[in-house]
Design a protein around this motif. Structure first.
Motif, PDB file in Angstrom:
ATOM      1  N   THR A  82      95.070  90.076  27.139  1.00  0.00           N
ATOM      2  CA  THR A  82      93.845  90.817  26.805  1.00  0.00           C
ATOM      3  C   THR A  82      93.241  90.280  25.519  1.00  0.00           C
ATOM      4  N   TRP A  83      94.069  90.060  24.496  1.00  0.00           N
ATOM      5  CA  TRP A  83      93.563  89.501  23.239  1.00  0.00           C
ATOM      6  C   TRP A  83      93.030  88.087  23.448  1.00  0.00           C
ATOM      7  N   CYS A  84      93.700  87.296  24.295  1.00  0.00           N
ATOM      8  CA  CYS A  84      93.221  85.943  24.610  1.00  0.00           C
ATOM      9  C   CYS A  84      91.813  86.007  25.190  1.00  0.00           C
ATOM     10  N   ALA A  85      91.636  86.852  26.206  1.00  0.00           N
ATOM     11  CA  ALA A  85      90.323  86.973  26.846  1.00  0.00           C
ATOM     12  C   ALA A  85      89.272  87.462  25.851  1.00  0.00           C
ATOM     13  N   ALA A  86      89.661  88.381  24.972  1.00  0.00           N
ATOM     14  CA  ALA A  86      88.729  88.890  23.960  1.00  0.00           C
ATOM     15  C   ALA A  86      88.283  87.766  23.026  1.00  0.00           C
TER      16      ALA A  86
END
Length: 132
Positions: free
Chosen positions: A53-57
Motif C-alpha cells: 500500500t505504501w509502495c503504491a502511494a
C-alpha cells in the motif's frame, strides 16, 4: 449508425475526463483512486500488505501528483477493517502527524506518515516477486 454514435460519445467522454480523476495502476499492480486535492485512496496492498500500500502511494504521489522524494504522505483516513480503503494525503493540515513504528499497523493510524522515498523502497518487494 446508433452503435457508432454511442462509441464516439463514449470515447469523447473518456477523453474529456481529467487524468487525475482516473484510477492509477502502480508499478506493483495496486490500483490508486484519486480523491479531492492531493488525497487518494488505496483499497488493497496487492498481496503485499501495508508495504504494498505504501509502495503504491509513493508511486502515485510521484507519477501523478509530482511529489519529490522528501515529500511526506499522511494517512488521513485509516483502515478500520481489512476491506476498507486507506486514504492518503500530502496535506497534513487536518491531522496530527504520527511516527510510523510498525509498518503493518501504520495504515490503521491517522497521521502515520512516510516520505515518498522511504515508501518507494517497499516497491522492491513487488519487483523481486514479479521477476521470479
Amino acid at each position: 449508425m446508433i452503435r457508432i454514435s454511442c462509441i464516439a460519445a463514449t470515447l469523447a467522454a473518456m477523453a474529456a475526463t481529467p487524468v487525475l480523476a482516473q484510477t492509477f495502476r502502480a508499478e506493483n499492480r495496486v490500483n490508486v483512486t484519486p480523491a479531492a486535492g492531493t488525497a487518494f485512496q488505496i483499497t488493497s496492498g496487492g498481496g503485499y500488505g501495508a508495504r504494498g500500500t505504501w509502495c503504491a502511494a509513493s508511486d502515485y504521489a510521484q507519477d501523478v501528483l509530482g511529489a519529490t522524494g522528501t515529500t511526506r504522505m499522511y494517512v488521513t483516513g485509516p483502515r478500520t477493517s481489512t476491506s476498507d480503503p486507506v486514504t492518503f494525503d500530502l496535506d497534513a493540515s487536518a491531522i496530527t502527524p504520527q511516527s510510523v513504528l510498525i509498518v503493518g499497523s501504520s495504515l490503521r493510524q491517522a497521521g502515520a506518515n512516510l516520505t515518498v522515498d522511504h515508501a518507494y523502497q517497499f516497491c522492491y518487494d513487488a519487483r523481486i516477486t514479479n521477476s521470479r
